[in-house]
Design an enzyme around this catalytic site. Sequence first.
Site, PDB file in Angstrom:
ATOM      1  N   HIS A  98     -21.572 120.599   0.061  1.00  0.00           N
ATOM      2  CA  HIS A  98     -21.185 119.447   0.889  1.00  0.00           C
ATOM      3  C   HIS A  98     -20.900 118.250   0.008  1.00  0.00           C
ATOM      4  O   HIS A  98     -21.634 117.960  -0.937  1.00  0.00           O
ATOM      5  CB  HIS A  98     -22.260 119.110   1.932  1.00  0.00           C
ATOM      6  CG  HIS A  98     -23.641 118.989   1.375  1.00  0.00           C
ATOM      7  ND1 HIS A  98     -24.407 120.085   1.040  1.00  0.00           N
ATOM      8  CD2 HIS A  98     -24.397 117.908   1.089  1.00  0.00           C
ATOM      9  CE1 HIS A  98     -25.561 119.679   0.574  1.00  0.00           C
ATOM     10  NE2 HIS A  98     -25.586 118.354   0.581  1.00  0.00           N
ATOM     11  N   HIS A 100     -20.674 114.251  -0.203  1.00  0.00           N
ATOM     12  CA  HIS A 100     -21.109 113.016   0.465  1.00  0.00           C
ATOM     13  C   HIS A 100     -20.018 111.960   0.283  1.00  0.00           C
ATOM     14  O   HIS A 100     -19.618 111.658  -0.847  1.00  0.00           O
ATOM     15  CB  HIS A 100     -22.380 112.460  -0.206  1.00  0.00           C
ATOM     16  CG  HIS A 100     -23.605 113.296  -0.014  1.00  0.00           C
ATOM     17  ND1 HIS A 100     -24.550 113.033   0.954  1.00  0.00           N
ATOM     18  CD2 HIS A 100     -24.067 114.391  -0.682  1.00  0.00           C
ATOM     19  CE1 HIS A 100     -25.535 113.912   0.876  1.00  0.00           C
ATOM     20  NE2 HIS A 100     -25.269 114.747  -0.118  1.00  0.00           N
TER      21      HIS A 100
END
Length: 139
Positions: A98, A100
Amino acid sequence: MSTIFSQIVAGDIPARVVYEDETTFAFLDANPLAPGHTLVIPRDEYERLNDVPDDVAADLYATIHRLVPVVEDAVDADATTVAFNNGEAAGQEVPHVHCHIVPRFDGDGGGPIHAVAGETPDLEDDELDEIAAAIDERV
Ligand code: AMP
């Protein structure tokens, strides 16, 4: 067992979804470091960046590239810090790649990406040459 992010993609766990396409997905972080803190993920589960196939990596970057200015605009940010915690030693808690996107504001008191390291090394020229060569020969 699927990751919490796969459960979000599947719709089994609620999230504030801000974008989705065939291969990527984005939603607001549940514990935002700033208003608009967004996570961009591949729909499929890959633990680390080096596990992501080339085509998915290209799609992931395209979504990040698309969302960064949109997120900045949505919360009227002055800038963004865009980063991956890639592996446990780097602070990755959810084993599903992921990115950010953290909106930043003038005077927000946060630091630059340089603040993530512990004690910084004092490397000699020959050590730097060796490291550069070691990376270059593996590319
Ligand atoms: P990392 O430390 O890079 O693995 O970051 C994981 C991030 O996922 C943290 O910033 C969490 O706040 C966020 N997070 C964990 N669970 C959820 C969830 N259910 N919905 C949205 N964000 C989450």
